[in-house]
Scaffold this motif. Sequence first.
Motif, short mmCIF file in Angstrom:
data_model
loop_
_atom_site.label_atom_id
_atom_site.label_comp_id
_atom_site.label_asym_id
_atom_site.label_seq_id
_atom_site.Cartn_x
_atom_site.Cartn_y
_atom_site.Cartn_z
N LYS A 107 1.05 -1.42 0.62
CA LYS A 107 -0.01 -0.10 0.16
C LYS A 107 1.06 1.40 0.11
N TRP A 108 1.69 1.33 0.95
CA TRP A 108 2.77 2.00 0.70
C TRP A 108 3.39 2.46 -0.62
N LEU A 109 3.89 1.24 -1.18
CA LEU A 109 4.65 1.21 -2.50
C LEU A 109 3.55 1.48 -3.15
N GLN A 110 2.71 1.34 -3.89
CA GLN A 110 1.52 1.87 -4.43
C GLN A 110 0.97 3.18 -4.11
N ASN A 111 1.07 3.90 -3.63
CA ASN A 111 0.49 5.03 -2.47
C ASN A 111 0.70 5.99 -3.62
N ASN A 112 -0.66 6.17 -5.11
CA ASN A 112 0.25 6.90 -5.97
C ASN A 112 -0.98 8.24 -6.38
N THR A 113 0.11 8.99 -4.84
CA THR A 113 -0.82 10.17 -5.12
C THR A 113 -0.79 11.35 -6.20
N LEU A 114 -1.52 12.37 -6.80
CA LEU A 114 -1.49 12.99 -7.73
C LEU A 114 -0.03 13.28 -8.18
N ARG A 115 0.96 13.34 -7.60
CA ARG A 115 2.14 13.93 -7.65
C ARG A 115 2.87 13.02 -7.77
N ARG A 116 3.24 11.42 -7.52
CA ARG A 116 3.02 10.23 -7.09
C ARG A 116 3.21 10.02 -9.17
N ALA A 122 4.93 9.77 -16.11
CA ALA A 122 6.56 10.22 -17.12
C ALA A 122 7.45 9.38 -17.11
N HIS A 123 7.86 7.80 -16.05
CA HIS A 123 8.80 7.39 -16.26
C HIS A 123 9.07 6.81 -17.73
N HIS A 124 7.66 5.89 -17.63
CA HIS A 124 7.63 5.21 -18.89
C HIS A 124 6.59 5.22 -20.33
N TYR A 125 5.95 6.71 -19.93
CA TYR A 125 4.75 7.26 -21.07
C TYR A 125 5.70 8.33 -21.56
N ASP A 126 6.37 9.53 -21.24
CA ASP A 126 7.19 9.99 -21.48
C ASP A 126 8.34 9.81 -22.51
N LEU A 127 9.01 8.51 -22.53
CA LEU A 127 9.85 8.25 -23.27
C LEU A 127 9.99 8.59 -24.93
N ASP A 128 10.85 8.97 -26.04
CA ASP A 128 10.33 9.35 -27.09
C ASP A 128 9.46 9.16 -27.95
N SER A 129 7.96 8.99 -28.25
CA SER A 129 7.49 8.37 -28.78
C SER A 129 7.22 7.59 -30.31
N ILE A 203 -8.29 11.54 -20.95
CA ILE A 203 -7.62 11.95 -20.02
C ILE A 203 -6.30 11.47 -19.95
N THR A 204 -5.05 11.94 -20.00
CA THR A 204 -3.71 11.83 -19.42
C THR A 204 -3.15 12.05 -18.97
N LEU A 205 -2.14 11.57 -18.22
CA LEU A 205 -1.05 12.37 -17.09
C LEU A 205 0.12 12.67 -17.74
N SER A 206 0.68 11.97 -18.77
CA SER A 206 1.85 11.90 -19.99
C SER A 206 1.18 13.11 -21.00
N VAL A 207 2.13 13.79 -20.49
CA VAL A 207 2.61 14.75 -21.15
C VAL A 207 2.60 15.01 -22.76
N GLU A 208 3.78 14.29 -23.68
CA GLU A 208 4.05 13.01 -25.05
C GLU A 208 2.63 12.10 -25.44
N ILE A 296 10.53 -0.11 -14.59
CA ILE A 296 9.83 -0.20 -16.44
C ILE A 296 8.17 0.97 -15.47
N PHE A 297 7.13 0.28 -14.39
CA PHE A 297 5.92 0.68 -14.20
C PHE A 297 6.63 1.11 -12.40
N PRO A 298 7.35 2.15 -11.98
CA PRO A 298 7.21 2.11 -10.59
C PRO A 298 5.73 2.44 -10.29
N GLY A 299 5.24 2.28 -9.09
CA GLY A 299 3.97 1.95 -8.86
C GLY A 299 2.62 1.22 -8.71
#
Length: 422
Positions: A107-116, A122-129, A203-208, A296-299
């Motif tokens: 539960k702590w490792l997956q505590n995906n607050t908005l900021r986290r 971004a770690h995975h999905y904002d890689l170069d398209s 809706i997405t959280l990935s800028v890319e 690869i997929f933190p959280g």
Amino acid sequence: MASVLLDRAFAHFITSGRLEVHYPGGDRRVYTGRPGPRAGMWIADRATARALLLDPALKVGEAYMAGTLLPVDCTLYDLLHVLMLNVMERSPAGERFFSTMRYMARKWLQNNTLRRARRNVAHHYDLDSRLYRLFLDEDMQYSCGYFPTGNETLEQAQSAKKHHLAAKLHLVHPGMSVLDVGCGWGGMALTLARDYGARVTGITLSVEQLHIARQRAREAGLEGRIRFELLDYRAVVHQYDRIISIGMFEHVGVAHYGLFFDAMRRALKPAGVMVLHSIGRVEGPGVTNPWIDRYIFPGGYSPAVSEAVGAVERAGLWMTDCEIWRLHYARTIAHWRSRFAARRELIARMYDARFCRMFEFYLVVSELAFRVQGHLNFQLQLTREIDAVPLARDYMMGHSPVAAAHREGAASPFYEAAVLRA
């Protein structure tokens, strides 16, 4: 000493197939069990041997990335097939210990607050398209394809997936509003707007991903029917006729399931329909592989179906349909692996050799998770009202007017209106 202890561990661990291990210093050992897959492995140094002994779930991947653990006379797939198959039967003691600790802390490792959540995406999905364009299908679908016969191409399987999910949405007339939660590069939203006449908000959280999705909507001339936003599911304020979410629930985190389904209930109109497509696991609640979580997929976490259904019940939603896909994602990832391998030199120039080894390891581990470790895909159809969908599920099995028009090759984006009036 580490090699001696690792030798004992492998002798206990390998119960299926055959594994040949080349230890530091030149020693070679062969471990055999019941008939099964065969592979060989080279370990470069004592430090790697110690790491594998302590925490193999994390260290096998790290050692492969570093080049201190390599397949011998076999492919990476062959090696991981032997290791992952045996993990299901008899986990090493070190892995059992760390797995228990990770489960207690999940539960702590997956505590995906908005900021986290934003940072994790971004770690995975904002890689170069350009990377994703090199191994995904033309529509850039980064989720499980649908192989009803098993002989589909990747493009056919991804198209079949989209229309299968669209049928479950039960889009009974053009102009229905649809919320696409975790819209990726926009492929599903484009399909719903173009082929079903829906008005879609993605809706997405990935800028890319946001940039690419908006560009694709402009190029398709669908800006009037599609809007893409950089928005978290918790911030949705409008209500919609339909909600679709494909491959996003794995990023919610077990601690936030209640929050997620409460938000979806609020966003769904009283007579609305939601379809959730997610990776799951057959053996019940568990933990994310630590290498996948770190690199690869933190959280991220693929839930047991029971975990999702429990949260659905607590949110006061009807589960009006559930479908399980077993080996469809394994087939999908096999296509991705083949395409990645064919373009490896281009990808190495974009990044480096270590990145390629990391991504190869991720794809192989992911495919084998579906083949030998009980991973699956599940689709839940959810409603707020008992009578929001027809009594029988024929409409989602190719018998609806919309599906019939698809089979006949209807070209107009608003052909549903004519079909439904007929």
